[in-house]
Design a protein around this motif. Sequence first.
Motif, PDB file in Angstrom:
ATOM      1  N   ASN A 291      12.898   5.589  -0.353  1.00  0.00           N
ATOM      2  CA  ASN A 291      11.602   5.886  -0.955  1.00  0.00           C
ATOM      3  C   ASN A 291      10.775   4.613  -1.039  1.00  0.00           C
ATOM      4  O   ASN A 291      11.133   3.668  -1.734  1.00  0.00           O
ATOM      5  N   ARG A 292       9.642   4.606  -0.314  1.00  0.00           N
ATOM      6  CA  ARG A 292       8.800   3.414  -0.266  1.00  0.00           C
ATOM      7  C   ARG A 292       7.369   3.685  -0.718  1.00  0.00           C
ATOM      8  O   ARG A 292       6.513   2.810  -0.615  1.00  0.00           O
ATOM      9  N   GLY A 293       7.089   4.896  -1.181  1.00  0.00           N
ATOM     10  CA  GLY A 293       5.753   5.199  -1.676  1.00  0.00           C
ATOM     11  C   GLY A 293       4.879   5.883  -0.641  1.00  0.00           C
ATOM     12  O   GLY A 293       5.148   5.836   0.561  1.00  0.00           O
ATOM     13  N   PRO A 294       3.807   6.530  -1.109  1.00  0.00           N
ATOM     14  CA  PRO A 294       2.946   7.302  -0.207  1.00  0.00           C
ATOM     15  C   PRO A 294       2.212   6.481   0.843  1.00  0.00           C
ATOM     16  O   PRO A 294       1.915   6.991   1.921  1.00  0.00           O
ATOM     17  N   ALA A 295       1.896   5.217   0.548  1.00  0.00           N
ATOM     18  CA  ALA A 295       1.209   4.390   1.547  1.00  0.00           C
ATOM     19  C   ALA A 295       2.079   4.234   2.798  1.00  0.00           C
ATOM     20  O   ALA A 295       1.604   4.399   3.928  1.00  0.00           O
ATOM     21  N   HIS A 296       3.345   3.938   2.599  1.00  0.00           N
ATOM     22  CA  HIS A 296       4.264   3.795   3.727  1.00  0.00           C
ATOM     23  C   HIS A 296       4.426   5.125   4.456  1.00  0.00           C
ATOM     24  O   HIS A 296       4.393   5.173   5.704  1.00  0.00           O
ATOM     25  N   ALA A 297       4.586   6.207   3.706  1.00  0.00           N
ATOM     26  CA  ALA A 297       4.783   7.523   4.325  1.00  0.00           C
ATOM     27  C   ALA A 297       3.567   7.919   5.163  1.00  0.00           C
ATOM     28  O   ALA A 297       3.705   8.448   6.277  1.00  0.00           O
ATOM     29  N   ARG A 298       2.376   7.661   4.679  1.00  0.00           N
ATOM     30  CA  ARG A 298       1.170   7.994   5.450  1.00  0.00           C
ATOM     31  C   ARG A 298       1.072   7.137   6.710  1.00  0.00           C
ATOM     32  O   ARG A 298       0.654   7.628   7.763  1.00  0.00           O
ATOM     33  N   ASN A 299       1.439   5.872   6.595  1.00  0.00           N
ATOM     34  CA  ASN A 299       1.432   5.020   7.790  1.00  0.00           C
ATOM     35  C   ASN A 299       2.407   5.538   8.847  1.00  0.00           C
ATOM     36  O   ASN A 299       2.105   5.557  10.042  1.00  0.00           O
ATOM     37  N   VAL A 300       3.585   5.951   8.407  1.00  0.00           N
ATOM     38  CA  VAL A 300       4.561   6.518   9.340  1.00  0.00           C
ATOM     39  C   VAL A 300       3.968   7.756  10.010  1.00  0.00           C
ATOM     40  O   VAL A 300       4.104   7.958  11.226  1.00  0.00           O
ATOM     41  N   GLY A 301       3.270   8.573   9.227  1.00  0.00           N
ATOM     42  CA  GLY A 301       2.726   9.818   9.748  1.00  0.00           C
ATOM     43  C   GLY A 301       1.630   9.627  10.779  1.00  0.00           C
ATOM     44  O   GLY A 301       1.699  10.187  11.885  1.00  0.00           O
ATOM     45  N   TRP A 302       0.621   8.816  10.462  1.00  0.00           N
ATOM     46  CA  TRP A 302      -0.491   8.696  11.418  1.00  0.00           C
ATOM     47  C   TRP A 302      -0.101   7.909  12.667  1.00  0.00           C
ATOM     48  O   TRP A 302      -0.641   8.134  13.748  1.00  0.00           O
ATOM     49  N   ARG A 303       0.868   7.015  12.509  1.00  0.00           N
ATOM     50  CA  ARG A 303       1.315   6.255  13.687  1.00  0.00           C
ATOM     51  C   ARG A 303       2.207   7.094  14.603  1.00  0.00           C
ATOM     52  O   ARG A 303       2.432   6.724  15.767  1.00  0.00           O
ATOM     53  N   ALA A 304       2.702   8.211  14.103  1.00  0.00           N
ATOM     54  CA  ALA A 304       3.587   9.064  14.900  1.00  0.00           C
ATOM     55  C   ALA A 304       2.817  10.054  15.760  1.00  0.00           C
ATOM     56  O   ALA A 304       3.416  10.752  16.582  1.00  0.00           O
ATOM     57  N   THR A 305       1.512  10.151  15.585  1.00  0.00           N
ATOM     58  CA  THR A 305       0.695  11.077  16.365  1.00  0.00           C
ATOM     59  C   THR A 305      -0.298  10.317  17.224  1.00  0.00           C
ATOM     60  O   THR A 305      -0.706   9.199  16.886  1.00  0.00           O
ATOM     61  N   ALA A 306      -0.695  10.943  18.340  1.00  0.00           N
ATOM     62  CA  ALA A 306      -1.679  10.328  19.236  1.00  0.00           C
ATOM     63  C   ALA A 306      -3.075  10.888  18.989  1.00  0.00           C
ATOM     64  O   ALA A 306      -4.012  10.529  19.703  1.00  0.00           O
ATOM     65  N   ALA A 307      -3.233  11.748  17.985  1.00  0.00           N
ATOM     66  CA  ALA A 307      -4.529  12.373  17.710  1.00  0.00           C
ATOM     67  C   ALA A 307      -5.585  11.317  17.396  1.00  0.00           C
ATOM     68  O   ALA A 307      -5.305  10.349  16.681  1.00  0.00           O
ATOM     69  N   PRO A 308      -6.814  11.484  17.890  1.00  0.00           N
ATOM     70  CA  PRO A 308      -7.876  10.507  17.646  1.00  0.00           C
ATOM     71  C   PRO A 308      -8.484  10.596  16.250  1.00  0.00           C
ATOM     72  O   PRO A 308      -9.187   9.688  15.825  1.00  0.00           O
ATOM     73  N   VAL A 309      -8.228  11.704  15.563  1.00  0.00           N
ATOM     74  CA  VAL A 309      -8.740  11.886  14.207  1.00  0.00           C
ATOM     75  C   VAL A 309      -7.571  12.286  13.309  1.00  0.00           C
ATOM     76  O   VAL A 309      -6.761  13.155  13.670  1.00  0.00           O
ATOM     77  N   ILE A 310      -7.485  11.648  12.138  1.00  0.00           N
ATOM     78  CA  ILE A 310      -6.373  11.891  11.215  1.00  0.00           C
ATOM     79  C   ILE A 310      -6.916  12.422   9.895  1.00  0.00           C
ATOM     80  O   ILE A 310      -7.746  11.771   9.247  1.00  0.00           O
ATOM     81  N   ALA A 311      -6.445  13.595   9.491  1.00  0.00           N
ATOM     82  CA  ALA A 311      -6.804  14.157   8.190  1.00  0.00           C
ATOM     83  C   ALA A 311      -5.633  13.965   7.235  1.00  0.00           C
ATOM     84  O   ALA A 311      -4.473  14.183   7.608  1.00  0.00           O
ATOM     85  N   PHE A 312      -5.940  13.553   6.019  1.00  0.00           N
ATOM     86  CA  PHE A 312      -4.908  13.359   5.004  1.00  0.00           C
ATOM     87  C   PHE A 312      -5.103  14.361   3.867  1.00  0.00           C
ATOM     88  O   PHE A 312      -6.230  14.586   3.412  1.00  0.00           O
ATOM     89  N   THR A 313      -4.000  14.951   3.435  1.00  0.00           N
ATOM     90  CA  THR A 313      -3.994  15.720   2.197  1.00  0.00           C
ATOM     91  C   THR A 313      -2.632  15.506   1.560  1.00  0.00           C
ATOM     92  O   THR A 313      -1.774  14.811   2.107  1.00  0.00           O
ATOM     93  N   ASP A 314      -2.431  16.110   0.396  1.00  0.00           N
ATOM     94  CA  ASP A 314      -1.196  15.863  -0.358  1.00  0.00           C
ATOM     95  C   ASP A 314      -0.353  17.119  -0.487  1.00  0.00           C
ATOM     96  O   ASP A 314      -0.818  18.243  -0.236  1.00  0.00           O
ATOM     97  N   ASP A 315       0.892  16.924  -0.929  1.00  0.00           N
ATOM     98  CA  ASP A 315       1.823  18.043  -1.011  1.00  0.00           C
ATOM     99  C   ASP A 315       1.554  18.973  -2.187  1.00  0.00           C
ATOM    100  O   ASP A 315       2.221  20.001  -2.326  1.00  0.00           O
ATOM    101  N   ASP A 316       0.587  18.639  -3.037  1.00  0.00           N
ATOM    102  CA  ASP A 316       0.209  19.542  -4.125  1.00  0.00           C
ATOM    103  C   ASP A 316      -1.211  20.074  -3.912  1.00  0.00           C
ATOM    104  O   ASP A 316      -1.929  20.362  -4.865  1.00  0.00           O
ATOM    105  N   CYS A 317      -1.595  20.214  -2.642  1.00  0.00           N
ATOM    106  CA  CYS A 317      -2.935  20.690  -2.291  1.00  0.00           C
ATOM    107  C   CYS A 317      -2.857  21.925  -1.393  1.00  0.00           C
ATOM    108  O   CYS A 317      -1.859  22.135  -0.693  1.00  0.00           O
TER     109      CYS A 317
END
Length: 329
Positions: free
Chosen positions: A74-100
């Motif tokens: 567990n490294r916090g949401p900043a790290h998790a979001r970085n892992v997520g957007w770097r794992a995709t090649a999409a030119p646009v990245i949308a962020f939302t949370d797990d309670d949304c």
Amino acid sequence: MGDVDQPAIAVVVPTFGRADLLPQLVEALAAQEVAERFEVVVVDDCSVDATPAVLAKLAAASPLSLRVLRTDQNRGPAHARNVGWRATAAPVIAFTDDDCVPTVHWLSELLAAAGDADVVQGRTRPDPANVRRVGPFSRTLDIPVMSPFFETANMCYRRTVLEKVSGFDETFRRGGEDTDLARRAIAAGATVAFRRDALVHHEVHPSSFRDVLVKTRTYEGLVRLTLRYPDLRQFFDGPSVLSRRHRYAALAIGGLLVGVPSGRRAGRRRLLGLLSCAPYARHRVTREPLGLRRRECVVRLPQMLMLDGAELAHSALARWRYRKTGDAA
């Protein structure tokens, strides 16, 4: 937009310990009415509940292009979001949370706005299906107009911007990483827009004194932000993140401590201590009663003082820590 198999937009969601809320999020994303191809990347930040099993089941059953990643610790949401957007090649990245729960036109509205802006913020309102949960210590998010804090419950970034500023600052572990990212993006020349119809509903977490007490740790992130970006202080009632109620709380706590010692003047000290609580009690009952009726507010004053005292303590510790490390701008 390049490779025909490349999604036009990717949704990145960090999650930790909210297995019960993930099905409604995935269902809402599957219901998106958007012409362009999109994918969803959920990053499990080393949850210890049923999250891995729930995500595996959702990935197998959902019609979405859904990828599930998991961090090794567990490294916090900043790290998790970085892992997520770097794992995709999409030119646009949308962020939302797990309670949304995004509404059906959320992605199409973000994509439309992203045609003219590098950073897009959408509207976030409390989930109308859970208004019955509203109470003195309930938690939710209400952003009807553009927020200076750019909360990632509903944000969209061009990939080129994220790459230019190296994504989220992972040293923000207790809030503030989303505001910091937007401020660095704007400083780097990114244009910003607000899209009212890109609507996300935020969970109304049940009223719980214990949960709110734990959440007072997020004051560390707010203090760090005001040290790094002093102009943010204009959005608080005072020179830092502390409001008027915090100043009254400090007076009340100081007075109560004065009244603790025994001895010849113990009676006077106790009286002084009680009198020092009067401004705090008056403010809480008349100005910030947390939606409570006056009698119930009086009964809950000790809990409120504990919460405000915890916020004061986290604020003081954070100011000492980050000034010492030179984090102030």
